[in-house]
Design an enzyme around this catalytic site. Structure first.
Site, mmCIF file in Angstrom:
data_model
loop_
_atom_site.group_PDB
_atom_site.id
_atom_site.type_symbol
_atom_site.label_atom_id
_atom_site.label_comp_id
_atom_site.label_asym_id
_atom_site.label_seq_id
_atom_site.Cartn_x
_atom_site.Cartn_y
_atom_site.Cartn_z
ATOM 1 N N VAL A 1 -11.514 -0.361 5.558
ATOM 2 C CA VAL A 1 -12.651 -1.236 5.399
ATOM 3 C C VAL A 1 -13.160 -1.059 3.887
ATOM 4 O O VAL A 1 -13.412 -0.054 3.436
ATOM 5 C CB VAL A 1 -13.786 -0.925 6.142
ATOM 6 N N VAL B 1 0.946 -1.127 0.010
ATOM 7 C CA VAL B 1 -0.104 0.022 0.073
ATOM 8 C C VAL B 1 0.702 1.284 -0.018
ATOM 9 O O VAL B 1 0.566 2.186 -0.747
ATOM 10 C CB VAL B 1 -1.040 0.002 1.096
ATOM 11 N N LYS C 1 -13.148 -5.352 10.354
ATOM 12 C CA LYS C 1 -13.679 -4.260 9.576
ATOM 13 C C LYS C 1 -15.100 -4.054 10.111
ATOM 14 O O LYS C 1 -15.634 -3.089 9.806
ATOM 15 C CB LYS C 1 -13.513 -4.652 8.226
ATOM 16 N N LYS D 1 -6.532 -1.664 9.696
ATOM 17 C CA LYS D 1 -7.736 -2.021 10.345
ATOM 18 C C LYS D 1 -7.504 -2.849 11.712
ATOM 19 O O LYS D 1 -8.373 -2.462 12.524
ATOM 20 C CB LYS D 1 -8.641 -2.886 9.511
ATOM 21 N N ILE E 1 -13.272 1.087 -1.865
ATOM 22 C CA ILE E 1 -14.755 1.563 -1.592
ATOM 23 C C ILE E 1 -15.042 2.652 -0.613
ATOM 24 O O ILE E 1 -14.478 2.563 0.219
ATOM 25 C CB ILE E 1 -15.548 0.221 -1.212
#
Ligand code: HSE
Length: 393
Positions: free
Chosen positions: A119, A11, A192, A92, A123
């Site tokens: 989460v 990431v 999550k 998370k 999205i």
């Protein structure tokens, strides 16, 4: 805005690359520092292994924590907030356990703590949930929250390949956690769902052993074939309901009918739904894992800070009570030994090597599955869709 990225894995690299190449918003984003592991060779001029350099650099506005794990991530986040730096994290596990403290320390220091990417990957789920909460009480959250397990189940169904084979692919594609047991055993979904419930119900739900969680570790190719023959697709889902001053929470394999959206979610995609008083059901779908979708959500949070877009603040003062038996479901169980005595008192029926148990409180079912696993450690269970029982009979 000057940014420090803590961690340069999947990431972190994604955040760096998007900022360098493709942010359309004219926010003048610049990665000033990247924290790497102690004594690791710095491959880029921005890299340092000294976190104090970041804390004491007054030009750094935002710290992006993507090292993962609980410590030192927790301490880095607290220290950065106390040094009046906004913090964004995709982690998370650490948020689910420290959401109350992070929110409080951020507020005390007049900075933001944002976590959209934690989460549902790319999205805009947290944003969507917060928008819904401006108008409605949200009384239901359900979804496929884990890209790795969805990829595994989807590939097993489409190709007939084995669990371990497709897990390896998910790892190569950068979807799985460093220790993929979090993906397979439902713990990542649990984190999550806790974060989502924290926001939806304004209550701090700490991921603990009382929360019913059952993963997909024991699923076999034969299970998947059997469900397909019945027109059902199994998905690892997180589900939470709120009613009459109580809420529940469960992570479990769930059988979906072919026409349901969830049954048709492919690859590393997630779909997360909420139900609100006036909005009804809202579904959010996108890539729930993967380098660029997750990094994209991190950058959206950075841009929200740049544009002074406030996210919802919560003080976790709700008096809702956790009741894991708030919802009743129908289940099927596969075990190599006789287990009917375990479910004595509930309607049961054996069909095609699967025991069907009807109308059982969810928490009770998970307690009894612990007993089943003592007799057969490879046993599997899944909940049946509403009114879908006829399909499996
Ligand atoms: N391992 C996680 C998943 C990454 O597969 O969903 C995104 O949170």
């Amino acid at each position: 805005m000057n940014i420090a990225i803590l961690g340069f894995g999947t990431v972190g690299t994604g955040v760096y690359e998007i900022i360098k190449k493709s942010v359309r918003q004219p926010a003048n984003l610049s990665v000033k520092k990247i924290l790497i592991r102690k004594n690791k060779k710095a491959a880029l001029p921005e890299m340092t292994d000294d976190f104090d350099e970041i804390l004491n650099d007054d030009d750094i506005d935002v710290v992006v924590e993507v090292i993962g794990g609980l410590e030192p991530a927790r301490q880095y986040i607290i220290d950065a907030l106390k040094h009046k730096k906004h913090v964004i994290t995709a982690n998370k596990a650490v948020i689910a356990r420290n959401m109350d403290e992070f929110s409080r320390v951020a507020a005390e220091n007049g900075v933001k703590f944002y976590f959209e990417s934690s989460v549902g990957g790319g999205i805009p789920w947290i944003q969507g949930l917060e928008r819904a909460l401006r108008v409605d009480k949200v009384d239901k959250i359900t979804g496929i929250f884990n890209g790795t397990s969805n990829y595994i189940l989807d590939q097993m169904k489409k190709t007939g390949r084995s669990f371990s084979d497709v897990l390896l692919n998910a790892q190569q594609l950068g979807y799985a956690e460093a220790d993929p047991s979090a993906d397979i055993d439902g713990l990542d979904v649990a984190n999550k769902l806790c974060i989502s419930a924290d926001i939806a119900y304004d209550i701090f739900v700490y991921p603990n052993e009382k929360l019913p969680v059952f993963g997909i570790r024991n699923i076999t190719e034969e299970d998947i074939k059997h469900f397909s023959k019945k027109g059902l697709t199994v998905k690892l889902m997180g589900k939470s309901n709120q009613k009459d001053g109580k809420f529940d929470y469960v992570v479990e394999p769930t059988l979906c009918r072919a026409e349901e959206i969830e049954a048709n979610v492919p690859d590393n995609y997630n779909v997360i739904s909420l139900h609100g008083d006036t909005i009804g059901t809202l579904k959010f779908m996108g890539q729930g894992a993967g380098q660029f979708p997750t990094a994209n959500a991190v950058i959206q949070d950075i841009l929200d800070i740049y544009q002074n877009k406030e996210h919802l603040t919560r003080d976790f003062s709700s008096s809702l009570e956790f009741d894991d038996n708030l919802t009743r479901s129908d289940y099927i169980v596969r075990a190599e030994v006789n287990i009917t005595d375990i479910f004595k008192g509930y309607h049961q029926e054996m069909k095609d090597d699967y025991l069907r148990v009807d109308d059982i409180p969810v928490g009770k079912m998970h307690d009894l599955m612990v007993e089943v696993l003592k007799r057969d450690e490879l046993a599997f269970m899944a909940s049946l869709p509403d009114r879908g029982g006829a399909l499996i009979k």
